[in-house]
Structure formats: C-alpha cells, structure tokens
Design an enzyme around this catalytic site. Structure first.
Site, PDB file in Angstrom:
ATOM      1  N   VAL A  59       0.836  -1.220   0.488  1.00  0.00           N
ATOM      2  CA  VAL A  59       0.001  -0.019  -0.084  1.00  0.00           C
ATOM      3  C   VAL A  59       0.709   1.593   0.467  1.00  0.00           C
ATOM      4  CG1 VAL A  59      -1.631   1.357   1.271  1.00  0.00           C
ATOM      5  CG2 VAL A  59      -1.508  -1.149   1.589  1.00  0.00           C
ATOM      6  N   ASP A  88     -12.914 -10.893   8.233  1.00  0.00           N
ATOM      7  CA  ASP A  88     -11.544 -11.043   8.790  1.00  0.00           C
ATOM      8  C   ASP A  88     -11.389 -10.189   9.715  1.00  0.00           C
ATOM      9  OD1 ASP A  88      -9.067 -12.090   8.464  1.00  0.00           O
ATOM     10  OD2 ASP A  88      -8.042 -11.035   7.561  1.00  0.00           O
TER      11      ASP A  88
END
Length: 520
Positions: free
Chosen positions: A105, A250
C-alpha cells in the site's frame, strides 16, 4: 525433511512439553513464501479441523513482507489503471505505507486534493499462487489416496476452497466491489466507517481507496470508550449477518482501528462471507437460543443452519447441547463464546471431528475472529448481555414481538412469527405443486379444469384464512396470559375475548365452508 523428523520426535516424546511440530510447520510456511503464509493463516482459522496447539501457533504467522521497489509499484499501478501516475495523482509516495505477502500500500493524493491509499498486487503473485496450489492439490490427492481417513476431513475440497479464497484475495476489482457494497450499506452510520473506493480507479491488480487513520484496538487510551466501541462492533456484525447478508470475514485487529471521531473503521474486504435468507433466519434462531440458554431451540437452529445433519439423533444432540450450556454456565461471563458453542454443537453431529462446508466454516471463523477483536476492545465483555442489548430491537423488528424473561414465551413468539413470515411462500409453493399436478391431468380430464381451478383458488383462500385464525388464537392466548388491556366479566381481558371471538367466528366459517363443499 525437517518436518518429518520433528513429527517423529513429537510422536515418541514422553515429557509434558508442548509438541514442536506446530512450531516447525509455522517456520517452514514462513520460509516457503506468500502462498504458504496465506495458507497457514487460513488453516489457523479452521478450528473445526485443527487442535488448539496448531491454531495458536499458526495464528502467529505474520503477513508482513519485505517491500518491493516503489518505482516498480508506480509502473504496476500505471499498467493496472491504464493511465500515467501524474494524470491520476498530485502526489504518489514511492515509499510504501505497508507491505504484505500479496500486496503493498502507498499513500497518494488525487488531483482534487483528496488523500487516498493505493493498493497494488505484488508482481507475478497470482501466477505464483496458482503454481504453488497446483502442487499442493496434487499432494493432497496423493495423501488422501494413501491415508483414506483424510477423506473425512475433506482434504482435497479444503485445498480447493483455500485456492478459491486466495484467488478472491488477489482480485482487487472484486475487493473494490465488496468495499462499495459495505460503504453504501453503512453510509451515515454513527459508529462505523468504511472508506470507499475512488470511482474509475480500480482493477484486478490495483485499487484506490479513501485515506483513513486512527488508533489500534489495543491502544490503552481507548479504555474509557471500551463499552461503547464493543457495542458498536456487535451492532455492526448483527446488521451484517441479519440485514445485509454479506459480512466482513476477516475482522482481526489489524483490519480495524478507531478514528478520532470515535467510529470504528474497517478495511481489507478481500474476504467476504454470504448468508442466504434461510441461513440468516437459522442463525438468528441460534443466537436467540444461545441468549436464552435453550438446548432444544439451539439444537433445532443448528439443524436448520446446517451445523448438524437432519438425520442426526436429535435427542442425543440435545443432551449434548444441554451439557455444553451447563459447562458454559459455570464459566466467567467474559469466557462465554457463541463461536465456541457453534463449533462444539457441530462436533456433536460429527463424532468429535467435523469439516464444515465452506460457507459455515467462513461464518464460524468470522465469529471467532470477531470475538477475539471484541475481547481486545473490552476483556470483561459480557457476550450474552451485549448480544441481548444489540439484538433486542433487531429481533423485535424481525419477530414482531418484544423480548421478555420467559424464554419459552420468547421461543413461541419467535416460531409463530417465523411461520407467519414463511406462510405466504409455503402457500405459494403448495399452490404451484397443485397447479403442476393439475397440469399433468389436463390431457385426461380437460372438461374438469375450470372446476379444478375454482377449487384450487378456494383452497388457497382457506389456507390464508386458517393461518389468520391460528394467529388470532396465539395472540389471544398471549394477551390472556399477560392480562393485557381492559377487563370484562370480572377478570377476562377484553382484547383476549375479542381475539378468541373473532378466531371462533373464522373457525365456524371454515367448518361451514368445508361442509358445503364436501371437503374433508
């Protein structure tokens, strides 16, 4: 080879020390690369398959990885989004904000001044995963052939499931679709924030998402807000399970943080679960049975949900459920776990070893992970009280009746409301079957078709009237039991008397109608 040696050492170990094989497996997976790290993480969440020692060790697998060069990330983003970096961003930081085994990222700023993050897949990671999984699938097939007992654990199917999940996690266009669904569903929420994707800037290999930041769940400065945050977390998952039908699969602490305005921010929607309407209703019944500690209700809900086969010995399972709840009653409230109860109940129907189907495995895994994050927010959380407080309004809306302390009455209300909701669909299906049967008879008795249609229409009307009558009897009985409303004739509730009177009138109409038509 080292794993084989460690396995032999564990087999012949005579002391009480913890087995070394789980540790050796974790280290081996870390050395094999991103595919196997992801596989280990996925297996570490399958409490239906592995013993506790393996779960604990595999949960220590870290998804962090060495970053790849920022200039290469720029080129990959340009290729994935089909435009030069400078056309899309006023600023793109080549130093990654975070790097994981599948993607990394970068911070950036759009031309209009908005701060964003850019997620880009590692080069060739998808091809590497496919290659590794083909090898693993071949090994799983060979192992199942050599050790037939592995078929009970659905070993080959499990590998296929893990491969499908990894493919989803490496399809960032699918993740962008998931983010949009959740961002729309929870837009304007006072407790939850989902950073949305930027329109036109997502593909299978890269996505651009609104920038957000905050404190990690374990931050000690959040303790004064623990109760509020925990309730917001529970509300979020109750709304997903029973309203949206999709759920963030998740919810580990690395995917959640608390923003400055006090809202919980969720990200990383590569793993998403889904529940159909019937599963949502069965799960709602399971939660209600858990809240009210009703073993028979839990057993029926577990069968409806698919945790237990319909062919299982219901009486034996109910006995086992009662024992589970009895053990739970003696534990501190902060140790109560609905996920542990789900898994324990599932094992009752599987002889102690169970391999859940994929959608239920995702559900149980998500509930376990969510409970872990909740405990991090508030270690003393009373699960039952949190579920009751969060679910009361939801269950009132769904079941059409308020919750009370009388669990038997709650179940009666719930079952009646569930039957009422299902009645139109069941009646329509029954009518359709009758129409199909009538259609098969058309070539033989064509002159009687108009009369058959009339009778079917009359029968549907009677079914509807019978359901209304049943509802009136139940409602009148509840009003009588709780003595609700004004009274007549001394101690008779007026509303209950009116309900019984109307129900009796409908009953007489049904009896007269059946008598005139010569029905049974």
């Amino acid at each position: 080879m080292r794993l084989a040696v460690t396995a032999m050492e564990d087999r012949f170990r005579r002391d009480a020390t913890a087995p070394a094989l789980p540790v050796a497996l974790r280290r081996a997976l870390e050395g094999l690369g991103p595919t196997f790290v992801k596989l280990g993480q996925a297996l570490g969440q399958r409490r239906d398959l592995l013993p506790a020692a393996w779960i604990v060790e595999l949960s220590r697998l870290q998804d962090a990885a060495a970053p790849f060069p920022g200039e290469e990330a720029r080129r990959l983003v340009e290729r994935a989004l089909g435009r030069p970096i400078d056309d899309m961003f006023a600023r793109f930081e080549v130093q990654p904000l975070a790097a994981a085994s599948v993607a990394q990222v970068h911070r950036a700023q759009l031309r209009d001044g908005r701060d964003v993050v850019v997620k880009v897949l590692r080069p060739h990671v998808r091809a590497q995963i496919d290659q590794d999984m083909r090898v693993l699938l071949s090994l799983a097939g060979l192992a199942t052939t050599l050790v037939p007992r592995l078929r009970e654990r659905r070993t080959v199917e499990l590998v296929h499931e893990l491969w499908r999940n990894l493919r989803k996690e490496t399809d960032l266009k699918e993740e962008a679709r998931n983010i949009r669904r959740f961002a729309r569903a929870f837009a304007g929420s006072p407790t939850v924030f989902i950073p949305d994707v930027v329109d036109g800037l997502s593909s299978a290999d890269a996505l651009v998402q609104a920038m957000s930041q905050g404190r990690r769940l374990e931050d000690p400065d959040l303790k004064p807000q623990a109760d509020r945050l925990a309730r917001g977390f529970v509300d979020f998952y109750m709304a997903q399970f029973f309203g949206v039908g999709l759920f963030h699969a998740d919810p580990h602490p690395g995917n959640i943080f608390v923003m400055e305005d006090g809202r919980l921010c969720f990200h990383d929607f590569g793993a998403v679960g889904w529940l159909d309407r019937r599963s949502r209703q069965a799960l709602m019944s399971f939660v209600q049975g858990f809240i009210h500690q009703d073993p028979e209700w839990l057993t029926q809900a577990a069968i409806d949900l698919g945790l237990i086969a319909a062919s299982a010995d219901r009486a034996a399972v109910a006995q086992g459920v009662e024992a589970i709840l009895a053990d739970l009653t003696g534990a501190p409230l902060e140790e109560w776990s609905i996920a542990a109860v789900m898994l324990a109940v599932a094992r009752l129907g599987g002889g102690g070893a169970v391999a859940l189907p994929p959608h239920l495995a995702a559900l149980v895994r998500t509930v376990f992970t969510a409970e872990g994050s909740l405990r991090l927010l508030d270690p003393t959380l009373d699960v039952v009280q949190a579920l009751t407080a969060s679910g009361e309004e939801l269950f009132v809306g769904k079941a059409g009746a308020a919750l009370t302390d009388d669990s038997g009455l709650v179940r009666l209300k719930w079952e009646v409301a569930a039957a009422a909701r299902a009645a139109p669909s069941l009646a329509a299906k029954a009518l359709h079957r009758v129409q199909d049967q009538a259609g098969l008879a058309v070539p033989i008795r064509l002159p009687e078709v108009p009369d058959a249609v009339r009778r079917m229409s009359l029968g549907a009307d009677r079914i509807a009237l019978a359901l209304v009558t049943l509802g009136l009897y139940v409602a009148a009985s509840l009003l009588m039991q709780h003595s609700i409303g004004p009274r007549i004739l001394g101690d008779l509730p007026l509303l209950a008397a009116l309900g019984y009177g109307l129900a009796l009138w409908f009953t007489l109409k049904l009896v007269r109608g059946i008598g005139r038509s010569g029905g049974p």
